[in-house]
Write an enzyme that holds these catalytic residues in place. Structure first.
Site, PDB file in Angstrom:
ATOM      1  N   LYS A  13       6.302  -2.014   1.763  1.00 46.61           N
ATOM      2  CA  LYS A  13       6.434  -3.104   0.652  1.00 46.61           C
ATOM      3  C   LYS A  13       7.724  -2.363  -0.241  1.00 46.61           C
ATOM      4  O   LYS A  13       8.024  -3.292  -0.548  1.00 46.61           O
ATOM      5  CB  LYS A  13       5.607  -3.279  -0.423  1.00 46.61           C
ATOM      6  CG  LYS A  13       3.874  -3.511   1.028  1.00 46.61           C
ATOM      7  CD  LYS A  13       2.766  -4.048   0.296  1.00 46.61           C
ATOM      8  CE  LYS A  13       2.099  -1.807  -0.902  1.00 46.61           C
ATOM      9  NZ  LYS A  13       1.457  -1.122   0.208  1.00 46.61           N
ATOM     10  N   ARG A  89      -4.295  -6.927  -4.971  1.00 50.31           N
ATOM     11  CA  ARG A  89      -4.739  -6.253  -4.388  1.00 50.31           C
ATOM     12  C   ARG A  89      -7.120  -6.824  -4.011  1.00 50.31           C
ATOM     13  O   ARG A  89      -7.016  -5.789  -3.033  1.00 50.31           O
ATOM     14  CB  ARG A  89      -5.270  -5.711  -4.431  1.00 50.31           C
ATOM     15  CG  ARG A  89      -4.555  -3.534  -3.607  1.00 50.31           C
ATOM     16  CD  ARG A  89      -3.486  -2.678  -4.524  1.00 50.31           C
ATOM     17  NE  ARG A  89      -3.523  -1.764  -3.684  1.00 50.31           N
ATOM     18  CZ  ARG A  89      -1.994  -1.227  -3.883  1.00 50.31           C
ATOM     19  NH1 ARG A  89      -1.008  -1.505  -4.855  1.00 50.31           N
ATOM     20  NH2 ARG A  89      -2.024  -0.380  -3.294  1.00 50.31           N
ATOM     21  N   ARG A 123       7.503  10.565   3.901  1.00 46.48           N
ATOM     22  CA  ARG A 123       7.489   9.857   2.747  1.00 46.48           C
ATOM     23  C   ARG A 123       7.953  10.636   1.747  1.00 46.48           C
ATOM     24  O   ARG A 123       7.418  11.420   1.431  1.00 46.48           O
ATOM     25  CB  ARG A 123       7.179   8.827   2.301  1.00 46.48           C
ATOM     26  CG  ARG A 123       7.653   7.963   0.704  1.00 46.48           C
ATOM     27  CD  ARG A 123       6.895   7.009  -0.104  1.00 46.48           C
ATOM     28  NE  ARG A 123       5.581   7.623  -0.009  1.00 46.48           N
ATOM     29  CZ  ARG A 123       4.354   6.093  -0.345  1.00 46.48           C
ATOM     30  NH1 ARG A 123       5.487   5.126   0.102  1.00 46.48           N
ATOM     31  NH2 ARG A 123       3.403   6.330   0.139  1.00 46.48           N
ATOM     32  N   ARG A 156       3.762  12.188  -2.820  1.00 45.58           N
ATOM     33  CA  ARG A 156       2.940  11.636  -3.789  1.00 45.58           C
ATOM     34  C   ARG A 156       1.905  12.108  -3.527  1.00 45.58           C
ATOM     35  O   ARG A 156       1.371  12.665  -2.692  1.00 45.58           O
ATOM     36  CB  ARG A 156       2.841   9.472  -4.288  1.00 45.58           C
ATOM     37  CG  ARG A 156       3.737   9.046  -5.127  1.00 45.58           C
ATOM     38  CD  ARG A 156       4.034   8.056  -4.444  1.00 45.58           C
ATOM     39  NE  ARG A 156       2.339   7.299  -3.541  1.00 45.58           N
ATOM     40  CZ  ARG A 156       2.553   5.922  -4.383  1.00 45.58           C
ATOM     41  NH1 ARG A 156       3.617   4.942  -4.100  1.00 45.58           N
ATOM     42  NH2 ARG A 156       1.674   5.311  -3.604  1.00 45.58           N
ATOM     43  N   ARG A 167      -7.305   5.608   1.289  1.00 46.12           N
ATOM     44  CA  ARG A 167      -6.560   4.708   0.969  1.00 46.12           C
ATOM     45  C   ARG A 167      -6.466   3.674   1.903  1.00 46.12           C
ATOM     46  O   ARG A 167      -6.305   2.001   1.541  1.00 46.12           O
ATOM     47  CB  ARG A 167      -5.212   4.885   0.697  1.00 46.12           C
ATOM     48  CG  ARG A 167      -5.141   5.624  -0.939  1.00 46.12           C
ATOM     49  CD  ARG A 167      -3.780   6.482  -0.740  1.00 46.12           C
ATOM     50  NE  ARG A 167      -2.746   5.944  -0.965  1.00 46.12           N
ATOM     51  CZ  ARG A 167      -0.840   5.827  -0.596  1.00 46.12           C
ATOM     52  NH1 ARG A 167      -0.846   7.347  -0.093  1.00 46.12           N
ATOM     53  NH2 ARG A 167      -0.208   4.879  -1.268  1.00 46.12           N
TER      54      ARG A 167
HETATM   55  P1  AP5 Z   1       7.428   1.936   1.292  1.00 42.84           P
HETATM   56  O1  AP5 Z   1       7.909   1.215   0.973  1.00 42.84           O
HETATM   57  O2  AP5 Z   1       7.463   3.580   0.415  1.00 42.84           O
HETATM   58  O3  AP5 Z   1       5.862   1.838   1.650  1.00 42.84           O
HETATM   59  P2  AP5 Z   1       4.771   0.985   0.638  1.00 42.84           P
HETATM   60  O4  AP5 Z   1       4.455   0.098   1.340  1.00 42.84           O
HETATM   61  O5  AP5 Z   1       5.843   0.893  -1.036  1.00 42.84           O
HETATM   62  O6  AP5 Z   1       3.622   2.301  -0.037  1.00 42.84           O
HETATM   63  P3  AP5 Z   1       2.160   2.938  -1.003  1.00 42.84           P
HETATM   64  O7  AP5 Z   1       2.406   3.842  -0.411  1.00 42.84           O
HETATM   65  O8  AP5 Z   1       4.040   2.878  -1.746  1.00 42.84           O
HETATM   66  O9  AP5 Z   1       1.837   1.505  -1.484  1.00 42.84           O
HETATM   67  P4  AP5 Z   1       0.165   1.727  -1.961  1.00 42.84           P
HETATM   68  O10 AP5 Z   1       0.079   0.656  -1.759  1.00 42.84           O
HETATM   69  O11 AP5 Z   1      -0.567   3.105  -1.286  1.00 42.84           O
HETATM   70  O12 AP5 Z   1       0.589   2.317  -3.478  1.00 42.84           O
HETATM   71  P5  AP5 Z   1       1.130   1.812  -4.724  1.00 42.84           P
HETATM   72  O13 AP5 Z   1       2.368   2.545  -5.439  1.00 42.84           O
HETATM   73  O14 AP5 Z   1       1.367   0.237  -4.745  1.00 42.84           O
HETATM   74  O15 AP5 Z   1       7.472   2.669   3.402  1.00 42.84           O
HETATM   75  C1  AP5 Z   1       6.298   3.784   3.429  1.00 42.84           C
HETATM   76  C2  AP5 Z   1       7.914   5.534   3.716  1.00 42.84           C
HETATM   77  O16 AP5 Z   1       7.295   4.812   5.436  1.00 42.84           O
HETATM   78  C3  AP5 Z   1       9.031   5.440   3.176  1.00 42.84           C
HETATM   79  O17 AP5 Z   1       8.630   7.140   3.665  1.00 42.84           O
HETATM   80  C4  AP5 Z   1      10.040   4.769   3.577  1.00 42.84           C
HETATM   81  O18 AP5 Z   1      11.325   5.352   4.209  1.00 42.84           O
HETATM   82  C5  AP5 Z   1       9.384   4.949   5.264  1.00 42.84           C
HETATM   83  N1  AP5 Z   1       9.691   2.702   5.863  1.00 42.84           N
HETATM   84  C6  AP5 Z   1       9.809   1.788   5.371  1.00 42.84           C
HETATM   85  N2  AP5 Z   1       9.408   0.794   6.178  1.00 42.84           N
HETATM   86  C7  AP5 Z   1      10.307   1.369   7.069  1.00 42.84           C
HETATM   87  C8  AP5 Z   1       9.744   0.649   8.452  1.00 42.84           C
HETATM   88  N3  AP5 Z   1      10.570   0.010   8.282  1.00 42.84           N
HETATM   89  N4  AP5 Z   1      10.719   1.590   9.665  1.00 42.84           N
HETATM   90  C9  AP5 Z   1      10.416   3.394   9.090  1.00 42.84           C
HETATM   91  N5  AP5 Z   1      10.507   3.623   7.897  1.00 42.84           N
HETATM   92  C10 AP5 Z   1      10.214   3.242   7.045  1.00 42.84           C
HETATM   93  O19 AP5 Z   1      -0.380   1.904  -5.646  1.00 42.84           O
HETATM   94  C11 AP5 Z   1      -0.493   3.401  -5.851  1.00 42.84           C
HETATM   95  C12 AP5 Z   1      -2.767   2.719  -6.154  1.00 42.84           C
HETATM   96  O20 AP5 Z   1      -1.628   2.218  -7.989  1.00 42.84           O
HETATM   97  C13 AP5 Z   1      -3.079   2.509  -6.024  1.00 42.84           C
HETATM   98  O21 AP5 Z   1      -3.604   3.506  -4.711  1.00 42.84           O
HETATM   99  C14 AP5 Z   1      -4.066   1.737  -6.979  1.00 42.84           C
HETATM  100  O22 AP5 Z   1      -4.834   3.214  -7.437  1.00 42.84           O
HETATM  101  C15 AP5 Z   1      -3.273   1.780  -7.669  1.00 42.84           C
HETATM  102  N6  AP5 Z   1      -2.331  -0.185  -7.686  1.00 42.84           N
HETATM  103  C16 AP5 Z   1      -1.695  -0.205  -7.334  1.00 42.84           C
HETATM  104  N7  AP5 Z   1      -1.896  -1.518  -7.240  1.00 42.84           N
HETATM  105  C17 AP5 Z   1      -3.532  -2.276  -7.473  1.00 42.84           C
HETATM  106  C18 AP5 Z   1      -3.914  -3.084  -7.872  1.00 42.84           C
HETATM  107  N8  AP5 Z   1      -3.124  -4.679  -7.970  1.00 42.84           N
HETATM  108  N9  AP5 Z   1      -5.425  -3.078  -7.999  1.00 42.84           N
HETATM  109  C19 AP5 Z   1      -5.961  -1.773  -8.281  1.00 42.84           C
HETATM  110  N10 AP5 Z   1      -4.939  -0.888  -8.293  1.00 42.84           N
HETATM  111  C20 AP5 Z   1      -3.634  -0.612  -7.802  1.00 42.84           C
END
Ligand code: AP5
Length: 213
Positions: A13, A89, A123, A156, A167
């Site tokens: 994402k 979410r 990552r 992270r 997760r």
């Molecule tokens: P990356 O682009 O970093 O993936 P991502 O989907 O953004 O992963 P996140 O771990 O950031 O998502 P998340 O939803 O768990 O965390 P968030 O920060 O939103 O890609 C991952 C890796 O793959 C990278 O190394 C990249 O280089 C590689 N990659 C990407 N695309 C690729 C491809 N096509 N091919 C090969 N490699 C690739 O949330 C964190 C926390 O915040 C949650 O756990 C929760 O506690 C809280 N939170 C956030 N939003 C909410 C909400 N709406 N409600 C409640 N709590 C929330």
């Protein structure tokens, strides 16, 4: 243009959002980044939120909706539109969002848990800019160092294997059900095969949304 991107942890994402932002000058609104920015102080609330994040659980719907509302209630300062990453979410978040905001596309990233685990384990993040690397797919020029500043990259806290397992379970139980809810309330959902390379994912999306840009 207004886009919402939904997908499991590590589905790409953030990476996809950063590509679209670069190309179209959108604003990237990541609720994960918002929360991480929110917990830089050591108040009791911040410490509580930090613990939730590190366990890989979700923060409360109230807190996250307050943060999103504060950002989206007036979008006049973001004329090119936004890409919202990580929200909604849960079902209450989705119900609230669908009834308050109109968007052009909901992009849903489809990917297996196996791929997600491999991506998350490799990552690396540059904390101050949010730049995302992967040790195999998009490695930095110098191992463990940011390309632009030379500063150290980090993993992270919630990327450790036991946290990732939680997760993924949270995603499956709380977020997967919102996809059918959104699909039955909007005809703007696009499913993308997120197993493809970064470039292929972006091209795939551009071929769908590009026509109207
Ligand atoms: P990356 O682009 O970093 O993936 P991502 O989907 O953004 O992963 P996140 O771990 O950031 O998502 P998340 O939803 O768990 O965390 P968030 O920060 O939103 O890609 C991952 C890796 O793959 C990278 O190394 C990249 O280089 C590689 N990659 C990407 N695309 C690729 C491809 N096509 N091919 C090969 N490699 C690739 O949330 C964190 C926390 O915040 C949650 O756990 C929760 O506690 C809280 N939170 C956030 N939003 C909410 C909400 N709406 N409600 C409640 N709590 C929330």
């Amino acid at each position: 243009m207004k886009i919402v991107v939904i997908g499991p942890p590590g589905s790409g994402k953030g990476t996809l959002s950063k590509s679209l932002v670069k190309k179209f000058n959108f604003v990237h609104i990541s609720t994960g980044d918002m929360i991480r920015a929110h917990i830089t102080r050591a108040t009791p609330l911040d410490l509580e939120v930090k613990e939730i994040l590190e366990k890989g659980d979700l923060v409360s719907d109230e807190l996250i909706m307050e943060l999103v509302e504060a950002t989206l209630h007036d979008t006049s300062h973001i004329p090119n539109g936004y890409i919202l990453d990580g929200f909604p979410r849960t079902l209450p978040q989705a119900e609230w969002f669908v009834s308050h905001f109109e968007v052009d596309y909901y992009i849903i990233l489809d990917i297996s848990s196996k791929t997600v685990i491999e991506r998350i384990s490799g990552r690396r993040i540059h904390p101050s800019s949010g730049r995302i690397y992967h040790i195999k797919y998009t490695p930095p020029k110098v191992e463990e160092r940011d390309d632009e500043t030379g500063e150290a990259l980090i993993q992270r806290e919630d990327d450790l294997p036991d946290k990732v397992k939680n997760r993924l379970e949270v995603y499956k139980s709380l977020t997967t059900p919102i996809i059918s809810f959104i699909e039955s309330n909007s005809d703007k959902c696009i499913h993308i095969n997120a197993e493809q390379t970064e470039q292929a994912v972006v091209q795939n999306i551009l071929s769908i949304i590009g026509k109207t840009l």
